[in-house]
Design a protein around this motif. Structure first.
Motif, PDB file in Angstrom:
ATOM      1  N   GLY A  45       1.142  -1.257   0.461  1.00 57.92           N
ATOM      2  CA  GLY A  45      -0.115  -0.174   0.128  1.00 57.92           C
ATOM      3  C   GLY A  45       0.724   0.965   0.226  1.00 57.92           C
ATOM      4  N   PHE A  46       2.385   1.123   0.720  1.00 58.93           N
ATOM      5  CA  PHE A  46       2.541   2.427   0.939  1.00 58.93           C
ATOM      6  C   PHE A  46       3.878   2.547  -0.696  1.00 58.93           C
ATOM      7  CE2 PHE A  46       7.018   4.105   2.121  1.00 58.93           C
ATOM      8  CZ  PHE A  46       6.804   5.416   1.655  1.00 58.93           C
ATOM      9  N   VAL A  47       4.318   1.646  -1.254  1.00 55.88           N
ATOM     10  CA  VAL A  47       4.715   1.479  -2.571  1.00 55.88           C
ATOM     11  C   VAL A  47       3.867   1.804  -3.652  1.00 55.88           C
ATOM     12  CG1 VAL A  47       5.109   0.364  -4.114  1.00 55.88           C
ATOM     13  CG2 VAL A  47       6.097  -0.521  -1.764  1.00 55.88           C
ATOM     14  N   SER A  48       2.208   1.775  -3.275  1.00 58.35           N
ATOM     15  CA  SER A  48       1.360   2.412  -4.091  1.00 58.35           C
ATOM     16  C   SER A  48       0.930   3.622  -4.332  1.00 58.35           C
ATOM     17  CB  SER A  48       0.413   0.741  -3.854  1.00 58.35           C
ATOM     18  OG  SER A  48      -0.946   2.105  -5.128  1.00 58.35           O
ATOM     19  N   LEU A  49       0.910   4.310  -3.288  1.00 60.11           N
ATOM     20  CA  LEU A  49       1.620   5.868  -2.664  1.00 60.11           C
ATOM     21  C   LEU A  49       1.863   6.223  -3.507  1.00 60.11           C
ATOM     22  CD1 LEU A  49      -0.158   8.052  -1.047  1.00 60.11           C
ATOM     23  CD2 LEU A  49       1.046   7.211   0.815  1.00 60.11           C
ATOM     24  N   VAL A  50       3.168   6.001  -3.029  1.00 65.33           N
ATOM     25  CA  VAL A  50       5.206   6.639  -4.202  1.00 65.33           C
ATOM     26  C   VAL A  50       4.826   7.025  -5.366  1.00 65.33           C
ATOM     27  CG1 VAL A  50       7.014   5.793  -3.776  1.00 65.33           C
ATOM     28  CG2 VAL A  50       6.308   5.634  -2.033  1.00 65.33           C
ATOM     29  N   PHE A  51       3.876   5.684  -5.622  1.00 61.63           N
ATOM     30  CA  PHE A  51       3.954   5.482  -7.204  1.00 61.63           C
ATOM     31  C   PHE A  51       2.814   6.224  -7.280  1.00 61.63           C
ATOM     32  CE2 PHE A  51       6.174   1.307  -7.497  1.00 61.63           C
ATOM     33  CZ  PHE A  51       6.995   1.376  -8.162  1.00 61.63           C
ATOM     34  N   LYS A  52       1.536   6.511  -7.326  1.00 65.07           N
ATOM     35  CA  LYS A  52       0.738   7.297  -7.206  1.00 65.07           C
ATOM     36  C   LYS A  52       1.163   8.813  -7.420  1.00 65.07           C
ATOM     37  CE  LYS A  52      -3.410   4.783  -6.190  1.00 65.07           C
ATOM     38  NZ  LYS A  52      -4.393   4.426  -5.477  1.00 65.07           N
ATOM     39  N   LEU A  53       2.297   9.056  -6.160  1.00 64.09           N
ATOM     40  CA  LEU A  53       2.311  10.430  -6.157  1.00 64.09           C
ATOM     41  C   LEU A  53       3.731  10.735  -7.050  1.00 64.09           C
ATOM     42  CD1 LEU A  53       3.098  10.659  -2.041  1.00 64.09           C
ATOM     43  CD2 LEU A  53       1.185  11.766  -3.841  1.00 64.09           C
ATOM     44  N   LEU A  54       3.941  10.057  -7.653  1.00 61.50           N
ATOM     45  CA  LEU A  54       4.691   9.825  -8.774  1.00 61.50           C
ATOM     46  C   LEU A  54       4.730  10.159 -10.618  1.00 61.50           C
ATOM     47  CD1 LEU A  54       8.396   9.868  -8.901  1.00 61.50           C
ATOM     48  CD2 LEU A  54       8.062   7.629  -9.724  1.00 61.50           C
ATOM     49  N   TRP A  55       3.629   9.474  -9.788  1.00 62.03           N
ATOM     50  CA  TRP A  55       2.508   9.960 -11.395  1.00 62.03           C
ATOM     51  C   TRP A  55       2.354  11.088 -11.202  1.00 62.03           C
ATOM     52  CZ3 TRP A  55       2.363   7.992 -16.256  1.00 62.03           C
ATOM     53  CH2 TRP A  55       1.743   8.368 -16.854  1.00 62.03           C
ATOM     54  N   LEU A  56       1.775  11.437 -10.455  1.00 60.53           N
ATOM     55  CA  LEU A  56       0.919  12.718 -10.120  1.00 60.53           C
ATOM     56  C   LEU A  56       2.079  13.720 -10.569  1.00 60.53           C
ATOM     57  CD1 LEU A  56      -1.688  14.556  -9.437  1.00 60.53           C
ATOM     58  CD2 LEU A  56      -0.349  14.403  -6.742  1.00 60.53           C
ATOM     59  N   ALA A  57       4.320  14.120  -9.940  1.00 56.17           N
ATOM     60  CA  ALA A  57       4.481  14.607 -10.316  1.00 56.17           C
ATOM     61  C   ALA A  57       4.935  14.956 -11.634  1.00 56.17           C
ATOM     62  CB  ALA A  57       5.902  14.218  -9.912  1.00 56.17           C
ATOM     63  N   VAL A  58       4.476  12.999 -11.793  1.00 61.62           N
ATOM     64  CA  VAL A  58       5.686  13.903 -13.968  1.00 61.62           C
ATOM     65  C   VAL A  58       3.728  14.046 -14.640  1.00 61.62           C
ATOM     66  CG1 VAL A  58       5.313  12.230 -15.845  1.00 61.62           C
ATOM     67  CG2 VAL A  58       6.573  11.496 -13.940  1.00 61.62           C
ATOM     68  N   ILE A  59       3.182  14.195 -13.812  1.00 63.73           N
ATOM     69  CA  ILE A  59       2.262  14.626 -14.775  1.00 63.73           C
ATOM     70  C   ILE A  59       1.474  16.056 -14.739  1.00 63.73           C
ATOM     71  CG2 ILE A  59      -0.886  15.154 -14.733  1.00 63.73           C
ATOM     72  CD1 ILE A  59       0.109  12.572 -16.812  1.00 63.73           C
ATOM     73  N   LEU A  60       2.109  16.471 -13.377  1.00 67.29           N
ATOM     74  CA  LEU A  60       2.377  17.873 -13.378  1.00 67.29           C
ATOM     75  C   LEU A  60       3.785  18.764 -14.036  1.00 67.29           C
ATOM     76  CD1 LEU A  60       1.205  18.109  -9.424  1.00 67.29           C
ATOM     77  CD2 LEU A  60       0.109  19.078 -11.406  1.00 67.29           C
ATOM     78  N   GLY A  61       4.586  18.193 -14.021  1.00 69.42           N
ATOM     79  CA  GLY A  61       5.895  18.268 -14.504  1.00 69.42           C
ATOM     80  C   GLY A  61       5.668  18.719 -16.129  1.00 69.42           C
ATOM     81  N   LEU A  62       5.408  17.649 -16.655  1.00 71.50           N
ATOM     82  CA  LEU A  62       4.889  18.127 -18.019  1.00 71.50           C
ATOM     83  C   LEU A  62       3.652  19.180 -18.204  1.00 71.50           C
ATOM     84  CD1 LEU A  62       4.438  14.402 -18.722  1.00 71.50           C
ATOM     85  CD2 LEU A  62       6.384  15.272 -20.064  1.00 71.50           C
ATOM     86  N   ILE A  63       2.741  19.330 -17.407  1.00 74.20           N
ATOM     87  CA  ILE A  63       2.034  20.448 -17.564  1.00 74.20           C
ATOM     88  C   ILE A  63       2.040  21.366 -17.336  1.00 74.20           C
ATOM     89  CG2 ILE A  63      -0.057  21.626 -16.424  1.00 74.20           C
ATOM     90  CD1 ILE A  63      -1.429  18.948 -16.122  1.00 74.20           C
ATOM     91  N   ALA A  64       3.648  21.047 -16.536  1.00 73.24           N
ATOM     92  CA  ALA A  64       4.074  22.861 -16.068  1.00 73.24           C
ATOM     93  C   ALA A  64       5.163  23.559 -17.763  1.00 73.24           C
ATOM     94  CB  ALA A  64       5.291  22.855 -14.940  1.00 73.24           C
ATOM     95  N   LEU A  65       5.731  21.854 -17.981  1.00 74.20           N
ATOM     96  CA  LEU A  65       6.586  22.284 -19.535  1.00 74.20           C
ATOM     97  C   LEU A  65       5.566  22.797 -20.757  1.00 74.20           C
ATOM     98  CD1 LEU A  65       9.417  21.493 -20.956  1.00 74.20           C
ATOM     99  CD2 LEU A  65       8.332  19.322 -20.886  1.00 74.20           C
ATOM    100  N   VAL A  66       4.479  22.185 -20.157  1.00 73.51           N
ATOM    101  CA  VAL A  66       3.726  22.694 -22.103  1.00 73.51           C
ATOM    102  C   VAL A  66       2.935  24.346 -21.688  1.00 73.51           C
ATOM    103  CG1 VAL A  66       0.922  22.055 -22.236  1.00 73.51           C
ATOM    104  CG2 VAL A  66       3.024  20.580 -22.192  1.00 73.51           C
ATOM    105  N   VAL A  67       3.340  24.216 -20.655  1.00 70.76           N
ATOM    106  CA  VAL A  67       2.577  26.119 -20.273  1.00 70.76           C
ATOM    107  C   VAL A  67       3.342  27.005 -20.476  1.00 70.76           C
ATOM    108  CG1 VAL A  67       2.191  27.850 -18.112  1.00 70.76           C
ATOM    109  CG2 VAL A  67       0.813  25.492 -18.021  1.00 70.76           C
ATOM    110  N   TRP A  68       5.232  26.364 -20.269  1.00 65.02           N
ATOM    111  CA  TRP A  68       6.453  27.650 -20.337  1.00 65.02           C
ATOM    112  C   TRP A  68       6.771  27.128 -22.302  1.00 65.02           C
ATOM    113  CZ3 TRP A  68      10.962  25.532 -22.590  1.00 65.02           C
ATOM    114  CH2 TRP A  68      12.143  26.975 -22.723  1.00 65.02           C
ATOM    115  N   VAL A  69       6.377  26.575 -22.885  1.00 65.36           N
ATOM    116  CA  VAL A  69       6.433  26.541 -24.057  1.00 65.36           C
ATOM    117  C   VAL A  69       5.579  27.147 -24.437  1.00 65.36           C
ATOM    118  CG1 VAL A  69       6.410  24.736 -26.336  1.00 65.36           C
ATOM    119  CG2 VAL A  69       7.683  24.714 -24.839  1.00 65.36           C
ATOM    120  N   VAL A  70       3.716  27.463 -24.203  1.00 68.76           N
ATOM    121  CA  VAL A  70       3.406  28.109 -25.062  1.00 68.76           C
ATOM    122  C   VAL A  70       3.644  29.404 -24.569  1.00 68.76           C
ATOM    123  CG1 VAL A  70       0.901  28.618 -24.416  1.00 68.76           C
ATOM    124  CG2 VAL A  70       1.494  26.242 -24.620  1.00 68.76           C
TER     125      VAL A  70
END
Length: 66
Positions: A29-54
């Motif tokens: 369960g802890f590993v699953s939580l870590v992977f969910k947070l990591l996935w959220l960080a990747v998505i937010l990073g991609l959104i920030a990158l797209v906003v910066w490019v725009v």
């Protein structure tokens, strides 16, 4: 007397197995939580990158802060 020792040992073994399974579930369960947070960080990073490019496309000559 041997029957009592056998039963106590059997109960202790079952309790140890149940405890180990609960700990494995907790760790997974802890590993699953870590992977969910990591996935959220990747998505937010991609959104920030797209906003910066725009931003760079919309304001190409805009002066940056030092």
């Amino acid at each position: 007397m041997h029957i009592i020792k056998f039963c106590v040992g059997l109960l202790a073994s079952i309790a140890a197995i149940v405890t180990a399974l609960r700990l494995i579930g907790l760790i997974l369960g802890f590993v699953s939580l870590v992977f969910k947070l990591l996935w959220l960080a990747v998505i937010l990073g991609l959104i920030a990158l797209v906003v910066w490019v725009v931003y760079r496309v919309v304001f190409p000559g805009h002066a940056e802060l030092p």
